[in-house]
Design an enzyme around this catalytic site. Structure first.
Site, mmCIF file in Angstrom:
data_model
loop_
_atom_site.group_PDB
_atom_site.id
_atom_site.type_symbol
_atom_site.label_atom_id
_atom_site.label_comp_id
_atom_site.label_asym_id
_atom_site.label_seq_id
_atom_site.Cartn_x
_atom_site.Cartn_y
_atom_site.Cartn_z
ATOM 1 C CG HIS A 142 -26.707 -25.065 18.013
ATOM 2 N ND1 HIS A 142 -25.472 -24.066 17.793
ATOM 3 C CD2 HIS A 142 -27.511 -24.103 18.378
ATOM 4 C CE1 HIS A 142 -25.850 -23.322 18.189
ATOM 5 N NE2 HIS A 142 -27.148 -23.110 18.195
ATOM 6 C CD GLU A 154 -22.189 -25.553 15.977
ATOM 7 O OE1 GLU A 154 -22.932 -25.064 16.742
ATOM 8 O OE2 GLU A 154 -20.857 -24.979 15.949
HETATM 9 N N1 CAA Z 1 -40.135 -19.145 8.476
HETATM 10 C C1 CAA Z 1 -40.158 -19.405 7.104
HETATM 11 N N2 CAA Z 1 -39.388 -18.620 6.260
HETATM 12 C C2 CAA Z 1 -38.969 -17.336 6.479
HETATM 13 C C3 CAA Z 1 -39.150 -17.262 7.857
HETATM 14 C C4 CAA Z 1 -39.572 -18.046 8.814
HETATM 15 N N3 CAA Z 1 -39.346 -17.907 10.121
HETATM 16 N N4 CAA Z 1 -38.322 -15.824 8.114
HETATM 17 C C5 CAA Z 1 -37.900 -15.640 6.888
HETATM 18 N N5 CAA Z 1 -38.303 -16.517 5.972
HETATM 19 C C6 CAA Z 1 -38.190 -16.426 4.711
HETATM 20 C C7 CAA Z 1 -38.819 -15.429 3.866
HETATM 21 O O1 CAA Z 1 -39.928 -15.839 3.289
HETATM 22 C C8 CAA Z 1 -37.954 -15.179 2.484
HETATM 23 O O2 CAA Z 1 -38.141 -16.084 1.527
HETATM 24 P P1 CAA Z 1 -37.829 -15.836 0.037
HETATM 25 O O3 CAA Z 1 -36.147 -16.121 -0.047
HETATM 26 O O4 CAA Z 1 -38.271 -17.170 -0.587
HETATM 27 O O5 CAA Z 1 -38.138 -14.623 -0.563
HETATM 28 C C9 CAA Z 1 -36.620 -15.483 3.148
HETATM 29 O O6 CAA Z 1 -36.733 -16.090 4.408
HETATM 30 C C10 CAA Z 1 -35.751 -14.117 3.533
HETATM 31 O O7 CAA Z 1 -36.730 -13.354 4.244
HETATM 32 P P2 CAA Z 1 -37.007 -11.856 4.082
HETATM 33 O O8 CAA Z 1 -37.140 -11.384 2.677
HETATM 34 O O9 CAA Z 1 -38.268 -11.510 4.904
HETATM 35 O O10 CAA Z 1 -35.879 -11.128 4.868
HETATM 36 P P3 CAA Z 1 -34.298 -11.074 4.557
HETATM 37 O O11 CAA Z 1 -33.995 -11.370 3.256
HETATM 38 O O12 CAA Z 1 -33.793 -9.878 5.442
HETATM 39 O O13 CAA Z 1 -33.867 -12.349 5.108
HETATM 40 C C11 CAA Z 1 -33.235 -13.564 7.235
HETATM 41 C C12 CAA Z 1 -34.133 -12.590 6.534
HETATM 42 C C13 CAA Z 1 -33.161 -14.843 6.595
HETATM 43 C C14 CAA Z 1 -33.465 -13.487 8.506
HETATM 44 C C15 CAA Z 1 -31.721 -13.043 6.940
HETATM 45 O O14 CAA Z 1 -31.646 -11.580 7.366
HETATM 46 C C16 CAA Z 1 -30.546 -13.548 7.492
HETATM 47 O O15 CAA Z 1 -30.259 -14.803 7.107
HETATM 48 N N6 CAA Z 1 -30.135 -13.165 8.680
HETATM 49 C C17 CAA Z 1 -28.894 -13.853 9.392
HETATM 50 C C18 CAA Z 1 -29.603 -14.986 10.315
HETATM 51 C C19 CAA Z 1 -28.781 -15.700 11.257
HETATM 52 O O16 CAA Z 1 -27.461 -15.337 11.055
HETATM 53 N N7 CAA Z 1 -29.228 -16.718 12.202
HETATM 54 C C20 CAA Z 1 -28.464 -17.233 13.084
HETATM 55 C C21 CAA Z 1 -28.515 -16.766 14.304
HETATM 56 S S1 CAA Z 1 -27.419 -17.482 15.438
HETATM 57 C C22 CAA Z 1 -28.671 -18.892 15.863
HETATM 58 O O17 CAA Z 1 -29.804 -18.934 15.619
HETATM 59 C C23 CAA Z 1 -28.211 -19.621 16.924
HETATM 60 C C24 CAA Z 1 -27.332 -19.246 18.202
HETATM 61 O O18 CAA Z 1 -27.069 -20.274 18.868
HETATM 62 C C25 CAA Z 1 -27.367 -18.191 18.790
#
Ligand code: CAA
Length: 286
Positions: A142, A154
């Site tokens: 996961h 996970e």
């Molecule tokens: N691919 C590659 N790199 C990416 C990316 C992608 N799709 N999306 C973001 N990034 C990178 C950016 O380039 C940036 O890199 P740097 O640290 O080098 O600057 C970094 O990630 C952070 O991105 P941003 O600066 O654009 O934006 P941010 O600081 O707001 O972060 C985020 C965005 C990483 C999404 C952050 O908001 C975050 O961690 N959010 C929580 C996400 C989360 O909880 N995910 C789990 C969801 S639950 C799930 O997926 C499973 C389920 O079963 C439901």
């Protein structure tokens, strides 16, 4: 056990394209299986865009990006794509019958040594494993969105998953630069059993007029250092996906504490699904 070199990923949506991205970036040969050429092309465009983002941030070089793209093939034929796979990772929508059909076909066409993994976020691994003739080689893998960024994998063992298979998938996750955390099969595993009640409670706060969506999210971002508030995160995951997972928890435990908020049900009925539909608790450019 045979080394894992060739990986087939079934489904090129949000999770699938991210999974293909990390395997290709870490030197695996990957075949992305989709049902239509346009969907496969769209997935490759997303992977290119996300690799470009990493080039811009100087995390990888232009040649790393090009090499990663060269390691990706696309296919519209599931049986052919899995015929030389050492590992298959399924990442199709969370519909048991759809996954059943796909795993039955994979089981017929994949070599005997092939490990079958599912990226399901809440469907029972044991139940999915049981539709194949190799439940001991079946496992939950996961990933989290955005897959190239989030460190966690996970790993969920079904009732019959072999310990060696679990260890192989743990090591493989480390090769992908991820941190594997293992759990046993139980509704929602650990991630969604903890995450979804928090999201649901945030939705109840809005439903009961305790606070606005902005205020609920500010509390969790500024007070608890969450990178996104729970309602922004719910939109990002997809409100339909959140509802499906809450229903799996509710039905799996038969415990009213997991009942989905009526507001969540209503928003999904209205087609307000979050980022993907342009509106959820907040509005987005489509
Ligand atoms: N691919 C590659 N790199 C990416 C990316 C992608 N799709 N999306 C973001 N990034 C990178 C950016 O380039 C940036 O890199 P740097 O640290 O080098 O600057 C970094 O990630 C952070 O991105 P941003 O600066 O654009 O934006 P941010 O600081 O707001 O972060 C985020 C965005 C990483 C999404 C952050 O908001 C975050 O961690 N959010 C929580 C996400 C989360 O909880 N995910 C789990 C969801 S639950 C799930 O997926 C499973 C389920 O079963 C439901």
């Amino acid at each position: 056990m045979k080394d894992i070199r060739n990986v087939a990923v079934i489904g090129g949506g949000t999770m699938g394209n991210g999974i293909v991205h990390v395997f290709a970036q870490n030197n695996f040969n990957v075949t992305l299986v989709e049902t239509k050429k346009e969907l496969a092309n769209r997935a490759i465009e997303t992977i290119e865009r996300n690799l470009d983002r990493m080039v811009t941030k100087e995390k990888i070089s232009v040649s790393d990006k090009e090499d990663a793209l060269k390691r990706i093939q696309t296919s519209l034929k599931l049986d052919e794509a899995v015929s030389d796979a050492d590992l298959v990772v399924e990442a199709v929508p969370e519909i048991f019958e759809l996954k059943r059909k796909i795993f039955e076909e994979i089981d017929k066409s994949a070599p005997e040594h092939t490990i079958l993994a599912t990226n399901t976020s809440s469907i029972s691994i044991t139940k999915l494993a049981a539709v194949t003739g190799r439940p001991e080689k079946f496992i939950g893998m996961h990933f989290f969105n955005p897959v190239p960024v989030m460190k966690l994998v996970e790993i969920i063992r079904g009732l019959e998953t072999d310990q060696n298979i679990a260890e192989t998938i743990q090591k493989l996750s480390e090769k992908l630069g991820k941190v594997p955390v293992t759990a046993n099969d139980s509704p929602g595993f650990v991630s969604n059993r903890v995450l979804m009640p928090m999201i649901n409670e945030a939705i109840f706060c809005v439903y009961e007029g305790v606070a606005t969506p902005e205020a609920v999210d500010d509390v969790m971002k500024l007070g608890m250092a969450h990178p996104m508030g729970p309602l922004r995160l719910a939109d990002f995951i997809g409100l339909d996906v959140c509802l499906d997972i809450l229903n799996v928890l509710y039905e799996g435990f038969k415990d009213p504490k997991y009942r989905p908020s009526p507001l969540l049900v209503k928003m999904v009925d209205a087609g307000k699904l979050g980022d993907k539909s342009g509106e959820g608790f907040f509005k987005y450019d489509k």
